[in-house]
Enzyme design. Structure first.
Site, PDB file in Angstrom:
ATOM      1  CD  GLU A 124      -5.970   4.167   1.902  1.00 29.79           C
ATOM      2  OE1 GLU A 124      -6.547   3.941   0.821  1.00 29.79           O
ATOM      3  OE2 GLU A 124      -5.250   5.169   2.092  1.00 29.79           O
ATOM      4  CD1 TRP A 125      -5.299  -3.934   2.907  1.00 29.12           C
ATOM      5  CD2 TRP A 125      -3.882  -4.101   4.628  1.00 29.12           C
ATOM      6  NE1 TRP A 125      -4.511  -5.031   2.673  1.00 29.12           N
ATOM      7  CE2 TRP A 125      -3.636  -5.159   3.715  1.00 29.12           C
ATOM      8  CE3 TRP A 125      -3.118  -4.014   5.782  1.00 29.12           C
ATOM      9  CZ2 TRP A 125      -2.637  -6.125   3.941  1.00 29.12           C
ATOM     10  CZ3 TRP A 125      -2.129  -4.963   6.005  1.00 29.12           C
ATOM     11  CH2 TRP A 125      -1.901  -6.002   5.097  1.00 29.12           C
ATOM     12  CG  LEU A 126      -2.515   1.698   0.775  1.00 25.41           C
ATOM     13  CD1 LEU A 126      -1.344   2.616   0.439  1.00 25.41           C
ATOM     14  CD2 LEU A 126      -3.759   2.113  -0.007  1.00 25.41           C
ATOM     15  CG  ASP A 138      14.576   4.654   6.744  1.00 23.56           C
ATOM     16  OD1 ASP A 138      15.630   4.282   6.192  1.00 23.56           O
ATOM     17  OD2 ASP A 138      14.069   4.048   7.713  1.00 23.56           O
TER      18      ASP A 138
END
Length: 290
Positions: A96-98, A199
């Protein structure tokens, strides 16, 4: 990274195979070991990262499973995994592009609350269901019943051995790990394993258009929660109000700042193994201090 060849035509062919039929593909700045792109299908956007399948075997599928684990009951906005797989020598992960946006005034409060909530999701053992990666390095996640054994055997000793094998450490550094084991056992408060990003530095979070913190590029495992905290304090980029919020929702045990060199030893060893230079001296100094 992928070999020198036209990447976008290859990527377009892959997306066609997935039935996505993109209207536009644009490179995204910031990929380290992978090539990353923003993919448009009409008004809808996706994020995809690709690499050679043989370069880091299984890295995309492991990352996908890590993201899905973080999404469970999360207060972070975690990008949804749309698809993951291999095709003609490539491995890829479609997310998904956020859309990133400027941080709002309550961003750091939300971040601290979300991380505290994540760390309260207790796990059954130290480790994980599979090995994965931290950056370009394989990360062993063999499970242990206690934190000290896991930290020494699965995190510190393997990287100290790498540095000994490459002549950047003397064998004496391996001998010091028995003493370090006793220090960690005495210094760390006894807590149940927490779900860690693994990380959590400033390059692996952002703010979404609706103001929520998002985290990505994880090296997920169940560990002592101070490991994530140590990473946030190592390279900068986290406002002090983040820690204020975290401490409000899930206070750390006394002397957590004193333990920072111990929590930061692992990421410093990772950098020493990957980059060398002053990180080797930093890691040596931390171990020698105990």
């Amino acid at each position: 990274m992928l070999p020198d060849q036209p990447v976008i035509p290859m990527l377009s062919s892959l997306l066609q195979q997935l039935g996505l039929h993109p209207t536009r593909v644009s490179p995204v700045h910031g990929g380290d070991i992978n090539q990353v792109f923003k993919v448009f299908k009409g008004d809808q956007a996706f994020f995809i990262k690709i690499n050679e399948a043989a370069a880091f075997p299984g890295i995309m599928e492991k990352e996908a499973r890590g993201l899905e684990a973080l999404r469970i009951e999360s207060l972070f906005k975690i990008p949804a995994v749309e698809a993951v797989g291999e095709w003609q020598g490539l491995q890829w992960l479609l997310l998904e592009w956020l859309t990133p946006a400027p941080r709002q005034t309550d961003f750091w409060k939300r971040f601290g609350e979300a991380l505290a909530h994540q760390h309260l999701l207790k796990q059954s053992a130290f480790g994980w269901t599979e090995d994965n990666y931290i950056g370009r390095l394989p990360q062993s996640n063999r499970t242990h019943a206690n934190w000290t054994d896991f930290y020494i055997q699965e995190r510190i000793r393997p990287l100290v051995q790498v540095l000994v094998d490459t002549k950047q450490f003397s064998t004496e550094m391996l001998n010091r790990l028995e003493k370090l084991h006793a220090v960690i056992e005495n210094e760390f408060p006894t807590e149940a394993p927490a779900l860690l990003h693994g990380d959590l530095w400033s390059g692996n979070f952002s703010c979404t258009g609706d103001g929520y913190p998002t985290i990505f590029d994880p090296a997920v495992y169940a560990g002592h929660r101070e490991m994530d905290i140590g990473m946030t304090q190592l390279f900068g980029g986290f406002d002090s109000s983040f820690m204020d919020a975290y401490q409000f929702y899930y206070p750390l045990e006394n002397n957590w700042r004193k333990r920072l060199p111990l929590t930061q030893l692992y990421p410093i060893l990772v950098h020493a193994a990957l980059i060398g230079g002053h990180y080797v001296n930093e890691a040596r100094s931390i171990i020698a201090a105990y």
